[in-house]
Design a protein around this motif. Structure first.
Motif, PDB file in Angstrom:
ATOM      1  N   GLU A 338       0.841  -1.202   0.000  1.00 56.63           N
ATOM      2  CA  GLU A 338       0.000   0.000   0.000  1.00 56.63           C
ATOM      3  C   GLU A 338       0.876   1.252   0.000  1.00 56.63           C
ATOM      4  N   ASN A 339       0.561   2.149  -0.966  1.00 52.91           N
ATOM      5  CA  ASN A 339       1.264   3.440  -1.064  1.00 52.91           C
ATOM      6  C   ASN A 339       2.781   3.247  -1.064  1.00 52.91           C
ATOM      7  N   ALA A 340       3.245   2.378  -1.942  1.00 53.60           N
ATOM      8  CA  ALA A 340       4.674   2.071  -1.995  1.00 53.60           C
ATOM      9  C   ALA A 340       5.106   1.907  -3.446  1.00 53.60           C
ATOM     10  N   GLU A 341       6.428   1.933  -3.625  1.00 56.66           N
ATOM     11  CA  GLU A 341       7.027   1.683  -4.938  1.00 56.66           C
ATOM     12  C   GLU A 341       7.806   0.379  -4.858  1.00 56.66           C
ATOM     13  N   VAL A 342       7.522  -0.543  -5.801  1.00 55.05           N
ATOM     14  CA  VAL A 342       8.093  -1.886  -5.726  1.00 55.05           C
ATOM     15  C   VAL A 342       8.732  -2.239  -7.063  1.00 55.05           C
ATOM     16  N   TYR A 343       9.953  -2.794  -6.989  1.00 57.61           N
ATOM     17  CA  TYR A 343      10.581  -3.369  -8.173  1.00 57.61           C
ATOM     18  C   TYR A 343      11.023  -4.783  -7.833  1.00 57.61           C
ATOM     19  N   SER A 344      10.716  -5.727  -8.746  1.00 52.85           N
ATOM     20  CA  SER A 344      11.105  -7.111  -8.540  1.00 52.85           C
ATOM     21  C   SER A 344      11.767  -7.644  -9.798  1.00 52.85           C
ATOM     22  N   GLY A 345      12.933  -8.281  -9.615  1.00 56.61           N
ATOM     23  CA  GLY A 345      13.582  -8.963 -10.731  1.00 56.61           C
ATOM     24  C   GLY A 345      12.967 -10.317 -10.995  1.00 56.61           C
ATOM     25  N   GLY A 346      12.066 -10.759 -10.126  1.00 62.05           N
ATOM     26  CA  GLY A 346      11.331 -12.006 -10.309  1.00 62.05           C
ATOM     27  C   GLY A 346       9.848 -11.701 -10.386  1.00 62.05           C
ATOM     28  N   TYR A 347       9.060 -12.420  -9.573  1.00 62.16           N
ATOM     29  CA  TYR A 347       7.622 -12.160  -9.538  1.00 62.16           C
ATOM     30  C   TYR A 347       7.254 -11.415  -8.264  1.00 62.16           C
ATOM     31  N   VAL A 348       6.048 -10.850  -8.249  1.00 59.90           N
ATOM     32  CA  VAL A 348       5.479 -10.206  -7.062  1.00 59.90           C
ATOM     33  C   VAL A 348       4.212 -10.961  -6.708  1.00 59.90           C
ATOM     34  N   GLU A 349       4.124 -11.405  -5.469  1.00 61.37           N
ATOM     35  CA  GLU A 349       2.912 -12.088  -5.018  1.00 61.37           C
ATOM     36  C   GLU A 349       2.441 -11.443  -3.731  1.00 61.37           C
ATOM     37  N   THR A 350       1.149 -11.107  -3.687  1.00 56.39           N
ATOM     38  CA  THR A 350       0.592 -10.402  -2.539  1.00 56.39           C
ATOM     39  C   THR A 350      -0.911 -10.626  -2.467  1.00 56.39           C
ATOM     40  N   ASP A 351      -1.502 -10.213  -1.378  1.00 53.59           N
ATOM     41  CA  ASP A 351      -2.951 -10.316  -1.218  1.00 53.59           C
ATOM     42  C   ASP A 351      -3.637  -9.089  -1.788  1.00 53.59           C
ATOM     43  N   ALA A 352      -2.979  -7.929  -1.702  1.00 57.56           N
ATOM     44  CA  ALA A 352      -3.601  -6.699  -2.183  1.00 57.56           C
ATOM     45  C   ALA A 352      -2.530  -5.670  -2.519  1.00 57.56           C
ATOM     46  N   ILE A 353      -2.791  -4.909  -3.583  1.00 59.55           N
ATOM     47  CA  ILE A 353      -1.935  -3.783  -3.965  1.00 59.55           C
ATOM     48  C   ILE A 353      -2.824  -2.549  -4.058  1.00 59.55           C
ATOM     49  N   LEU A 354      -2.516  -1.551  -3.235  1.00 62.49           N
ATOM     50  CA  LEU A 354      -3.346  -0.348  -3.182  1.00 62.49           C
ATOM     51  C   LEU A 354      -2.477   0.879  -3.447  1.00 62.49           C
ATOM     52  N   HIS A 355      -2.845   1.625  -4.470  1.00 58.16           N
ATOM     53  CA  HIS A 355      -2.240   2.929  -4.759  1.00 58.16           C
ATOM     54  C   HIS A 355      -0.707   2.860  -4.740  1.00 58.16           C
ATOM     55  N   SER A 356      -0.181   1.903  -5.457  1.00 53.91           N
ATOM     56  CA  SER A 356       1.260   1.688  -5.479  1.00 53.91           C
ATOM     57  C   SER A 356       1.757   1.555  -6.922  1.00 53.91           C
ATOM     58  N   ARG A 357       3.067   1.733  -7.081  1.00 50.27           N
ATOM     59  CA  ARG A 357       3.717   1.509  -8.372  1.00 50.27           C
ATOM     60  C   ARG A 357       4.547   0.241  -8.245  1.00 50.27           C
ATOM     61  N   VAL A 358       4.128  -0.796  -8.981  1.00 52.60           N
ATOM     62  CA  VAL A 358       4.763  -2.106  -8.890  1.00 52.60           C
ATOM     63  C   VAL A 358       5.283  -2.492 -10.270  1.00 52.60           C
ATOM     64  N   THR A 359       6.545  -2.851 -10.350  1.00 49.16           N
ATOM     65  CA  THR A 359       7.164  -3.284 -11.598  1.00 49.16           C
ATOM     66  C   THR A 359       7.867  -4.602 -11.343  1.00 49.16           C
ATOM     67  N   ALA A 360       7.626  -5.597 -12.223  1.00 51.86           N
ATOM     68  CA  ALA A 360       8.223  -6.914 -12.044  1.00 51.86           C
ATOM     69  C   ALA A 360       8.628  -7.496 -13.383  1.00 51.86           C
ATOM     70  N   ARG A 361       9.758  -8.186 -13.396  1.00 52.15           N
ATOM     71  CA  ARG A 361      10.154  -8.927 -14.594  1.00 52.15           C
ATOM     72  C   ARG A 361       9.216 -10.110 -14.824  1.00 52.15           C
ATOM     73  N   GLY A 362       8.864 -10.759 -13.737  1.00 52.79           N
ATOM     74  CA  GLY A 362       7.948 -11.890 -13.835  1.00 52.79           C
ATOM     75  C   GLY A 362       6.510 -11.436 -13.638  1.00 52.79           C
ATOM     76  N   GLU A 363       5.698 -12.358 -13.171  1.00 52.05           N
ATOM     77  CA  GLU A 363       4.272 -12.064 -12.988  1.00 52.05           C
ATOM     78  C   GLU A 363       4.037 -11.209 -11.736  1.00 52.05           C
ATOM     79  N   VAL A 364       2.929 -10.490 -11.777  1.00 52.11           N
ATOM     80  CA  VAL A 364       2.389  -9.828 -10.595  1.00 52.11           C
ATOM     81  C   VAL A 364       1.102 -10.553 -10.248  1.00 52.11           C
ATOM     82  N   ILE A 365       1.080 -11.135  -9.057  1.00 52.83           N
ATOM     83  CA  ILE A 365      -0.031 -12.006  -8.671  1.00 52.83           C
ATOM     84  C   ILE A 365      -0.666 -11.458  -7.397  1.00 52.83           C
ATOM     85  N   ALA A 366      -1.928 -11.145  -7.463  1.00 55.61           N
ATOM     86  CA  ALA A 366      -2.705 -10.760  -6.287  1.00 55.61           C
ATOM     87  C   ALA A 366      -3.791 -11.820  -6.129  1.00 55.61           C
ATOM     88  N   SER A 367      -3.445 -12.882  -5.432  1.00 48.61           N
ATOM     89  CA  SER A 367      -4.327 -14.048  -5.419  1.00 48.61           C
ATOM     90  C   SER A 367      -4.678 -14.510  -4.018  1.00 48.61           C
TER      91      SER A 367
END
Length: 531
Positions: A338-367
């Protein structure tokens, strides 16, 4: 040769025994007690009044009868005194009486042995007396061989062992809680401790022949613990891994896992570590954690920055407050973002992403239970999978799948910078046109205006080149994105209006609520297909 100190001797005459007193060169008077002690030592009965009167006489020579009896001849003698520490023996010589014999070297040595002196004879003192006898003064006849104390073994630590240091003061007087030096990073092969071996002492001998034992020295060895190695000579302790070194109960430990038992806050300062960092508490706002390995946080990350060469795992998530940053070469796994900036060289997995900037080489999964993405910008190089995208309130949300994240980031950076450069070029162009027009009309410009004109001309050329290069690079990146396909946006629940989807440079705006679908690129458009 004249005696340098006052001395006395005995003379035996026909009518009795006499005490003869001689003044010395030093001008000091005779010692009554010494005279009486000598007479008692030799068992001579004497007239004390006569002795006292003779001592009180300050003439150069006195001779007084002290006994009517004729004593047997007294040989030259030495009185030996050993000090309490038995470190030296001092002899005091007394002259022979009438018909008495002089002492030989053997006589002096016999007197020393009789007094208990068995070691450390000072030959020079004996030679000095025998060559030039001086009476009623001390000779150092024997001295001990002192013991040589050894040195304890010591260990020199090549890292900070005091983790209670206070924070340093900044130049403005404020306290810097970030640099506390509570972490001791090491590299494989580093020498982390050096042993200076114990040096044993050497025994001595006192003047009575007794051995003087030096104090026992402390002997220690470097202990080889996990991830360390002792050198062949036993004097160096080397680290076998990149990690953190610490001193615990006298033992040196190197770990490629660094555990912080509570929060990262003013008590720890910023953390920078070669291995994996484990935080059992929270990471508070304003602090930074860097690790060559993974970063694992049991608590919440606030407006802090985390940089990992491996994964970032947040068991309770990040509430970045617009300041929080997560940057991992590996995967990012977080309860929520929430309200954060994220960079991942792999995947991102989380329950929720709120008002954030997320960048990933792999998948972004909110499951997770919510599987929610609402607000902000989500970019992936492989695919995006969510339960819910956007919200019923029409929250602006970007879901983008494209080329490598760094290329996408470059494109968006150029896209943000381009309007600024164009606005600056327009401003510079106006200035250049105005000053040029004044020159063409025949007006003579002041020096500062001429300098401004030259600067405007140079800036106009530079900005024109920069804008062209940026546009060309953006077109190149767009072409690369347009050539790729395969990733899609998976929606297991609902995607709401207000969500913008970009699939390899093809844009799709969600106008109505859609459920259970996949958004894929089909040639030059985005299509929705069954999940």
């Amino acid at each position: 040769m004249a005696n340098r100190a006052a001395y006395f001797s005995l003379a035996v005459k026909a009518d009795g025994t006499y005490l003869m007193l001689y003044q010395g060169e030093d001008g000091k008077r005779h010692d009554l007690k010494e005279i009486e002690d000598y007479l008692h030592w030799k068992n001579i009965e004497y007239d004390r009044t006569a002795v006292l009167k003779a001592v009180s006489d300050v003439t150069a020579f006195s001779c007084v009868k002290i006994s009517p009896a004729q004593i047997a001849p007294e040989n030259e003698s030495v009185y030996v005194k050993i000090n309490e520490a038995r470190s030296e023996a001092v002899g005091r010589f007394y002259p022979a009486s009438s018909n008495g014999k002089k002492m030989t070297r053997d006589d002096i040595i016999s007197s020393l042995l009789l007094a208990g002196v068995k070691f450390g004879l000072v030959e020079e003192a004996l030679d000095s007396f025998l060559e030039d006898p001086q009476y009623n003064q001390d000779y150092l006849l024997a001295k001990a061989m002192p013991q040589v104390e050894g040195k304890n073994a010591t260990i020199t630590y090549h890292f900070n062992t005091d983790l209670s240091r206070k924070p340093k003061l900044n130049e403005d007087g404020s306290v810097d809680f970030h640099q506390l030096e509570t972490l001791n990073p090491v590299h494989a092969g580093d020498c982390i401790a050096t042993l200076t071996p114990a040096i044993p002492g050497k025994p001595g001998i006192d003047v009575t022949g007794r051995v003087i034992r030096p104090a026992n020295v402390k002997r220690i060895v470097l202990k080889q613990e996990k991830n360390t190695q002792v050198s062949e000579d036993g004097c160096q302790l080397l680290s076998l891994v990149d990690g953190h070194v610490s001193l615990i109960s006298g033992s040196i430990f190197v770990s490629n896992n660094y555990e912080i038992p509570a929060d990262v806050d003013t008590s720890t300062g910023d953390i920078s570590f070669e291995g994996t960092v484990m935080v059992r508490g929270n990471v508070l706002t304003g602090f930074t954690v860097r690790a060559k390995g993974d970063i694992i946080v049991d608590g919440v990350v606030e407006g802090a920055e985390l940089y990992a060469g491996g994964q970032i795992i947040l068991k309770r998530g990040i509430q970045g407050m617009g300041r929080g940053k997560l940057n991992a070469e590996g995967n990012v796994i977080s309860k929520f973002i929430e309200n954060a900036e994220v960079y991942s060289g792999g995947y991102v997995e989380t329950d929720a992403i709120l008002h954030s900037r997320v960048t990933a080489r792999g998948e972004v999964i909110a499951s997770g239970r919510r599987g929610l993405v609402a607000g902000g910008e989500i970019r992936s190089g492989a695919g995006i999978s969510v339960k819910t995208a956007g919200s019923s309130m029409g929250t602006a949300t970007l879901l983008e799948i494209g080329c490598a994240p760094e290329l996408m980031a470059e494109y968006h950076r150029l896209n943000e910078e381009l309007p600024k450069m164009e606005a600056e070029l327009e401003k510079v162009t106006r200035t250049y046109a105005l000053l040029s027009k004044r020159m063409r009309s025949g007006e003579k410009l002041e020096p500062d205006k001429l300098e401004l004109l030259r600067a405007a001309c140079q800036s106009k050329l530079r900005l024109g080149q920069d804008i062209k290069q940026s546009v060309d690079r953006m077109n190149e990146l767009q072409e690369q994105a347009g050539e790729q396909s395969g990733g899609c946006v998976r929606v297991k629940g609902v995607i709401y209006p207000g969500v913008k989807v970009i699939l390899y440079n093809v844009i799709y705006h969600v106008r109505s609520q859609i459920q259970y679908c996949r958004l894929i690129k089909d040639r030059a458009e985005v299509k929705m297909v069954e999940y």
